[in-house]
Write a protein that holds these residues in place. Sequence first.
Motif, PDB file in Angstrom:
ATOM      1  N   ALA A   1       0.802  -1.090  -0.128  1.00  0.00           N
ATOM      2  CA  ALA A   1      -0.003  -0.046   0.036  1.00  0.00           C
ATOM      3  C   ALA A   1       0.734   1.244   0.090  1.00  0.00           C
ATOM      4  O   ALA A   1       0.738   2.067  -0.578  1.00  0.00           O
ATOM      5  CB  ALA A   1      -0.887  -0.007   1.399  1.00  0.00           C
ATOM      6  N   THR A   2       1.988   1.178   0.555  1.00  0.00           N
ATOM      7  CA  THR A   2       2.931   2.374   0.644  1.00  0.00           C
ATOM      8  C   THR A   2       3.285   2.835  -0.568  1.00  0.00           C
ATOM      9  O   THR A   2       3.767   4.019  -1.016  1.00  0.00           O
ATOM     10  CB  THR A   2       4.227   2.082   1.561  1.00  0.00           C
ATOM     11  N   SER A   3       3.514   1.790  -1.452  1.00  0.00           N
ATOM     12  CA  SER A   3       4.065   2.088  -2.856  1.00  0.00           C
ATOM     13  C   SER A   3       3.122   2.888  -3.760  1.00  0.00           C
ATOM     14  O   SER A   3       3.243   3.966  -4.342  1.00  0.00           O
ATOM     15  CB  SER A   3       4.293   1.019  -3.711  1.00  0.00           C
ATOM     16  N   TYR A   4       1.617   2.476  -3.361  1.00  0.00           N
ATOM     17  CA  TYR A   4       0.720   3.427  -4.125  1.00  0.00           C
ATOM     18  C   TYR A   4       0.600   4.707  -3.808  1.00  0.00           C
ATOM     19  O   TYR A   4       0.126   5.461  -4.371  1.00  0.00           O
ATOM     20  CB  TYR A   4      -0.711   2.385  -3.981  1.00  0.00           C
ATOM     21  N   ALA A  45      -5.292   4.223   9.847  1.00  0.00           N
ATOM     22  CA  ALA A  45      -3.679   3.994   9.571  1.00  0.00           C
ATOM     23  C   ALA A  45      -3.084   3.612  10.837  1.00  0.00           C
ATOM     24  O   ALA A  45      -3.399   4.282  12.046  1.00  0.00           O
ATOM     25  CB  ALA A  45      -3.031   5.010   8.836  1.00  0.00           C
ATOM     26  N   GLN A  46      -2.016   2.687  11.014  1.00  0.00           N
ATOM     27  CA  GLN A  46      -1.209   2.316  12.462  1.00  0.00           C
ATOM     28  C   GLN A  46      -0.107   2.715  12.429  1.00  0.00           C
ATOM     29  O   GLN A  46       0.657   3.395  13.301  1.00  0.00           O
ATOM     30  CB  GLN A  46      -1.322   0.890  12.494  1.00  0.00           C
ATOM     31  N   GLU A  47       0.564   2.628  11.086  1.00  0.00           N
ATOM     32  CA  GLU A  47       2.397   3.218  10.955  1.00  0.00           C
ATOM     33  C   GLU A  47       2.212   4.541  10.767  1.00  0.00           C
ATOM     34  O   GLU A  47       1.469   5.420  10.226  1.00  0.00           O
ATOM     35  CB  GLU A  47       2.956   2.502   9.971  1.00  0.00           C
ATOM     36  N   ASP A  48       3.433   5.242  11.544  1.00  0.00           N
ATOM     37  CA  ASP A  48       3.524   6.825  11.578  1.00  0.00           C
ATOM     38  C   ASP A  48       3.782   7.113  10.021  1.00  0.00           C
ATOM     39  O   ASP A  48       3.295   8.222   9.503  1.00  0.00           O
ATOM     40  CB  ASP A  48       4.867   7.239  12.312  1.00  0.00           C
ATOM     41  N   ASP A  49       4.717   6.190   9.408  1.00  0.00           N
ATOM     42  CA  ASP A  49       5.073   6.841   7.812  1.00  0.00           C
ATOM     43  C   ASP A  49       3.504   6.889   7.034  1.00  0.00           C
ATOM     44  O   ASP A  49       3.727   7.640   5.997  1.00  0.00           O
ATOM     45  CB  ASP A  49       6.130   5.884   7.364  1.00  0.00           C
ATOM     46  N   LEU A  54      -0.466   9.867   4.060  1.00  0.00           N
ATOM     47  CA  LEU A  54      -1.892  10.124   3.825  1.00  0.00           C
ATOM     48  C   LEU A  54      -2.114  11.483   4.273  1.00  0.00           C
ATOM     49  O   LEU A  54      -2.931  12.442   3.356  1.00  0.00           O
ATOM     50  CB  LEU A  54      -2.758   9.264   4.741  1.00  0.00           C
ATOM     51  N   VAL A  55      -1.454  12.350   5.225  1.00  0.00           N
ATOM     52  CA  VAL A  55      -1.552  13.511   5.398  1.00  0.00           C
ATOM     53  C   VAL A  55      -1.400  14.421   4.345  1.00  0.00           C
ATOM     54  O   VAL A  55      -1.789  15.547   3.976  1.00  0.00           O
ATOM     55  CB  VAL A  55      -1.001  14.110   6.916  1.00  0.00           C
ATOM     56  N   GLU A  56      -0.218  13.977   3.459  1.00  0.00           N
ATOM     57  CA  GLU A  56       0.369  14.963   2.813  1.00  0.00           C
ATOM     58  C   GLU A  56      -0.649  14.581   1.358  1.00  0.00           C
ATOM     59  O   GLU A  56      -0.685  15.689   0.684  1.00  0.00           O
ATOM     60  CB  GLU A  56       1.788  14.511   2.429  1.00  0.00           C
ATOM     61  N   LEU A  57      -1.376  13.466   1.264  1.00  0.00           N
ATOM     62  CA  LEU A  57      -2.040  13.368   0.101  1.00  0.00           C
ATOM     63  C   LEU A  57      -3.295  14.216   0.162  1.00  0.00           C
ATOM     64  O   LEU A  57      -3.919  14.607  -0.739  1.00  0.00           O
ATOM     65  CB  LEU A  57      -2.361  11.850  -0.021  1.00  0.00           C
ATOM     66  N   CYS A  58      -3.608  14.277   1.581  1.00  0.00           N
ATOM     67  CA  CYS A  58      -5.199  15.122   1.757  1.00  0.00           C
ATOM     68  C   CYS A  58      -4.706  16.623   1.499  1.00  0.00           C
ATOM     69  O   CYS A  58      -5.594  17.162   1.146  1.00  0.00           O
ATOM     70  CB  CYS A  58      -5.575  14.889   3.260  1.00  0.00           C
ATOM     71  N   LEU A  59      -3.650  17.370   1.929  1.00  0.00           N
ATOM     72  CA  LEU A  59      -3.225  18.508   1.922  1.00  0.00           C
ATOM     73  C   LEU A  59      -2.614  18.983   0.419  1.00  0.00           C
ATOM     74  O   LEU A  59      -2.602  20.227   0.126  1.00  0.00           O
ATOM     75  CB  LEU A  59      -2.147  18.884   3.087  1.00  0.00           C
ATOM     76  N   THR A  60      -2.256  18.017  -0.506  1.00  0.00           N
ATOM     77  CA  THR A  60      -1.758  18.427  -1.548  1.00  0.00           C
ATOM     78  C   THR A  60      -2.707  17.945  -2.849  1.00  0.00           C
ATOM     79  O   THR A  60      -2.205  17.651  -4.049  1.00  0.00           O
ATOM     80  CB  THR A  60      -0.274  17.730  -1.896  1.00  0.00           C
ATOM     81  N   VAL A  61      -4.098  17.704  -2.608  1.00  0.00           N
ATOM     82  CA  VAL A  61      -4.823  17.318  -3.638  1.00  0.00           C
ATOM     83  C   VAL A  61      -4.682  18.400  -4.572  1.00  0.00           C
ATOM     84  O   VAL A  61      -5.044  19.623  -4.492  1.00  0.00           O
ATOM     85  CB  VAL A  61      -6.285  17.064  -3.185  1.00  0.00           C
ATOM     86  N   PRO A  62      -4.503  18.047  -6.066  1.00  0.00           N
ATOM     87  CA  PRO A  62      -4.442  19.066  -7.212  1.00  0.00           C
ATOM     88  C   PRO A  62      -5.827  19.581  -7.323  1.00  0.00           C
ATOM     89  O   PRO A  62      -6.409  19.236  -8.242  1.00  0.00           O
ATOM     90  CB  PRO A  62      -3.891  18.351  -8.106  1.00  0.00           C
TER      91      PRO A  62
END
Length: 506
Positions: A1-4, A45-49, A54-62
């Motif tokens: 999932a991290t790769s996606y 999500a459980q892992e910090d990375d 996911l936080v970055e994806l939410c805030l950088t939606v184009p």
Amino acid sequence: ATSYYLLLKTFFRSVSDRKFEHLQKEFIALLKNLLENLCKMLAAAQEDDTKELLVELCLTVPARLNFLLPHIPLLMKPLVQALNGSPEMVHLGLKKLENWVESLQPAFLDPLLQSVKDDLMPALYKQLQSGNNGFALAAIRILGKLGGRNRRLLRDQTQLEAREFGDDGLKLTVHLAKASGGTAPVKLPLDEAVKQALALMEKPNVDIYYKKQAVRLIKSTLGCLLPPLKIRPGGDADMKMAPTLEDDLKAAESGHAALVTAELANKRSLANQAVCRKVITALFLASSHPDLADEVDGLVDGVCRYFAVAIALCPPAEEGFPKPVHAEEVLLDVAIDALCQGEKPRGDKKPPMVYTLPPLQIFLDFLNSLAPTEELAKLPVFDNITRMLCHLCYQRPWWQKVAGCVGLQILIPRMPVSCLLSVELSVSRALVAIWRDSASDEVAITAEKAYATLAMVLHRCHGSTAKPMAVDRPPSVPAPAPAPAVAPAVAGAPAVPLAAYPAAGA
């Protein structure tokens, strides 16, 4: 999932460029479902990375701000998490918040800020004290652009930290000289010092010198928490606690034994157990650190052996009396948590926790050397360990499931067969539940561990070393005759009696 997630991150950054305005318009119809699903995955999500991605994806939606307006309420919690995250996330969160404060009307933005004010304002004040001049200046600019409106976010009362116990579990008695002559005893509580030492050891970017000083503090408190155990020459179960230095000082000060109520004694016992857990956690943490392992060489073995002796030879606490500090749950909680921390993904910033031998294995090995199997089977410690490890198998994070399997693999060979037979069904259910509850991307990690553990349980319970369980029969029913041998199905194979196969329900 991290790769996606990384692929989406790169794609969002590329599309955000002004050259792809037509492609950005294609996201307008997808914004609602996209942000809702990203927020759901962030909550699970459980892992910090993974959380940071996911936080970055939410805030950088184009998408431009005017198209994001209906969905900004979904972005408030990811914004707060960004302000409390890594430096890259803090920079992104401050930039996004400043843009919103400049571009949006107060009538629209203020209600949204009110919904997260309990977390947003401490996050901004944290950046003022972070030592990073760039973050501090950005936080001051945001507070200044809010003007007097930032005071509306401070209406709630200050959150005070509550103490779990009314009394400290660990105290240091210091005798100070009086002006009129003589000395006066002063008790200094050390619970907070132990807490800060443990927090210092858990931080990845602290100089090793300070971590070694924290370990020395932990080592000095260990002797005060675990008093010597007095065993009679016969080595039987008559074990009494030897008087400690604190007991002698109390007797000298008061002249007689202090009479305390049962409730107060119980609170003191719980406070002692709480600080003892922190001390043992710090020792296990130091033993897994390559630069601190020499500082606690032999201490982890000694602590595990101390608890094994106390559990095997010490009589249980009487009903109505507080449990001693060497109660079995004190060590078991910390040892099983060490298994979880060893399997938990820690990222690149924190080194993995690697033990020479797991503390649970050291404890069980020494416990088995203290008494014969028949006597060990009477102790409740094996049932308690099994219950705690099976509980891990039902948890949502995959690394807790793996820790439960690893703990059961340590326990099963060292557990009396009679005890294992009584909990075989519970253990099998917990292991099967791992297959049922694991997500598709986790099965590859958890299934192999669960399968190996289940095979170990069945071999231990029904292998050649296990004793068959007796079946009660009425006196009138004779025992069945030995079963005849079955003809081999393959030429050259030996004949196998039917009795060699376990009966259904055995």
